[in-house]
Design an enzyme around this catalytic site. Sequence first.
Site, PDB file in Angstrom:
ATOM      1  CG  ASP A  61      39.823  50.293  39.516  1.00 15.23           C
ATOM      2  OD1 ASP A  61      39.986  49.094  39.205  1.00 15.23           O
ATOM      3  OD2 ASP A  61      39.953  50.710  40.685  1.00 15.23           O
ATOM      4  CE1 TYR A  88      36.179  38.447  47.127  1.00 14.11           C
ATOM      5  CE2 TYR A  88      36.591  36.098  47.370  1.00 14.11           C
ATOM      6  CZ  TYR A  88      36.504  37.230  46.578  1.00 14.11           C
ATOM      7  OH  TYR A  88      36.744  37.139  45.230  1.00 14.11           O
TER       8      TYR A  88
END
Length: 270
Positions: free
Chosen positions: A37, A139
């Site tokens: 991450d 998105y």
Amino acid sequence: MSAFKYQNILLTGAAGALGEQLRETLSKSCETLTVSDRTSLNKKFENEKIVQADLSSLEEMINLTKNIDCVVHMGGQSIEGSWDNVLNSNITGMYNLYEGCRKNNVKRVIWASSVHTVGFYPRSEVLDSKAKPRPDSNYGLSKVFGESLAQYYWDKYKLETVSVRIYSCLAEPKDHRILSTWLSYDDLRSLIVACIKTANVEHSIIFGVSNNDSVLIDNKYAKHIGYIPRDNGEDYRVKVETKDGFVDSNDPLVKTHGGYFASAGHFDDS
């Protein structure tokens, strides 16, 4: 012969809600699970390797995908956002990830696409994976790009991908729309494992939903993946309707597949 189909799996977005749900299952499905991450992570399982990396950096993605057989990509912008954020995370970032995979001969990518690739379709229309895209947001547009990129990398470079169009992955349905769109955490895990185990996927698109009574999708073109969902949003109908009452069919929440994403204004205007 190893009991694992893939020796080394990479999980991106491991600090996110869905990444967190997948860590234990994936750690049992390979010899080494690299979890990544852009924020720092703590090691949770013995065979995990922790790497902090940012999708927007091509160099970091090339390094991250070295010695990886399969990527489970849950990273990137997970909700609607500004064009700059979506561009960096889900478009530039997706390209960087696939370039890393191409250069390092990764065999398969399984990634979180979205309902919002087809969010403008009315709920009255049951969709299969051959329905043309109708994105409902910045998105959703970025996820259409991701699916096109996956197809291109299969056609040109034979990098396999499963694009998982996740609808609403939560612990339980929280409103009327999610009674139809729910993907339970248990079904998410079984879906990703099925995508890993399937012998041949080329580029497949599969809708990520549970075994809900109210059906918006048809996975007829993804039956080769062998995903068998178990949970049912209908089990929560009484709870939802007790909390919220009944909802009008013209409410933007339930008018389209994308819900409020389709009815919202342009994010950058705000």
